[in-house]
Design an enzyme around this catalytic site. Structure first.
Site, PDB file in Angstrom:
ATOM      1  N   CYS A  29      -3.034   0.285   9.913  1.00 35.54           N
ATOM      2  CA  CYS A  29      -4.085  -0.593   9.360  1.00 35.54           C
ATOM      3  C   CYS A  29      -5.201  -0.926  10.333  1.00 35.54           C
ATOM      4  O   CYS A  29      -6.311  -1.225   9.905  1.00 35.54           O
ATOM      5  CB  CYS A  29      -3.486  -1.932   8.935  1.00 35.54           C
ATOM      6  SG  CYS A  29      -1.998  -1.797   8.010  1.00 35.54           S
TER       7      CYS A  29
ATOM      8  N   HIS B  89       0.829  -1.209   0.000  1.00 34.45           N
ATOM      9  CA  HIS B  89       0.000   0.000   0.000  1.00 34.45           C
ATOM     10  C   HIS B  89       0.865   1.260   0.000  1.00 34.45           C
ATOM     11  O   HIS B  89       2.026   1.221   0.418  1.00 34.45           O
ATOM     12  CB  HIS B  89      -0.862   0.040   1.277  1.00 34.45           C
ATOM     13  CG  HIS B  89      -1.986  -0.952   1.309  1.00 34.45           C
ATOM     14  ND1 HIS B  89      -2.216  -1.789   2.375  1.00 34.45           N
ATOM     15  CD2 HIS B  89      -2.982  -1.208   0.407  1.00 34.45           C
ATOM     16  CE1 HIS B  89      -3.286  -2.533   2.130  1.00 34.45           C
ATOM     17  NE2 HIS B  89      -3.764  -2.202   0.949  1.00 34.45           N
TER      18      HIS B  89
END
Ligand code: CIR
Length: 247
Positions: A241, A157
């Protein structure tokens, strides 16, 4: 400020792995470490909203990927990994209490881990999880924000490669992104021996950071709260996250 978190699925060891080898993961240890992380969050925000884990979704603890909460709207993502798509329902239901809700639709995909919000500018990683159609839809929904797509190479990411660590500073691993678009920011580089060290969670004036990166930690400014994050890191989870921050 509030934070939304979700429990660890008993099947977390089956979570997606893309850029690392699958490793054995201890569920109890992951739960214990996640608990310490939530305790630190509790010290930093007014309220922590805890959703229960859903066993059918091994990656459900990584709530960041399911929604991006702006001041005006919560954008519910359509995660790039098919196994994760159903995670969004419980999160959308919870966020509907705080914000108007909008959904990214097929064929668009976005993981929240690709969305770096820096005040009124938003950078979105183009990755194996986030596609151009998803970014276009996001741009339409995020009215009044400047939205830029950033190619990411070799990392899961965008926020594996770059995160905010102070109002004027970003922590970065230059191996995975071109930093030219960030030239008005002070850039702090990770220690090269700690490639996953660029992921930090700024909560108000404090920084939640993984204790597994001691060399990079020395470069970080301000109030740094260290948490153990090694177990969820085995399924490519970092400290950003596991929370969605709601202002
Ligand atoms: C996945 O591959 O989707 C999970 N195993 C890890 C997600 C980590 N999330 C994040 O970086 N925002």
């Amino acid at each position: 400020m509030k934070a939304l978190v979700r429990g660890v699925s008993p099947r977390v060891a089956e979570g997606q792995v893309t850029h690392m080898e699958r490793q054995p993961l201890e569920y109890e240890k992951a739960v214990e470490e996640h608990g310490q992380y939530v305790d630190v969050l509790r010290e930093l925000v007014d309220e922590v909203i805890e959703l229960p884990a859903d066993e059918q979704y091994p990656d459900c603890v990584f709530v960041e990927d399911t929604a991006v909460v702006l001041d005006e709207i919560a954008i519910i993502t359509r995660p790039g990994a098919e196994s994760r798509r159903g995670e969004v329902d419980a999160v959308a239901e919870a966020l509907a209490y705080w914000r108007p809700i909008a959904h990214i639709q097929a064929p668009g995909t976005i993981d929240g881990g690709d969305v770096l919000v820096l005040d009124r500018t938003i950078f979105i990683g183009l990755t194996s999880r986030t596609n151009k159609a998803g970014i276009e839809q996001f741009r339409e929904l995020a009215r009044g924000y400047d939205v830029h797509a950033i190619p990411v190479h070799g990392a899961l990411h965008l926020k594996t490669a770059i995160t905010r660590v102070a109002h004027d500073a970003l922590l970065v691993n230059r191996e995975w992104i071109d930093c030219t678009p960030f030239d008005r920011w002070k850039l702090i580089e990770i220690d090269p021996s700690e490639p996953f060290a660029a992921n930090a969670l700024l909560v108000g004036e404090s920084l939640i950071y993984a204790r597994e990166f001691p060399k990079t930690r020395k470069k970080l400014p301000g109030d740094v709260r260290l948490v153990p994050a090694g177990e969820l890191a085995k399924v490519e989870g970092g400290v950003t996250c596991s929370a969605i921050l709601i202002r």
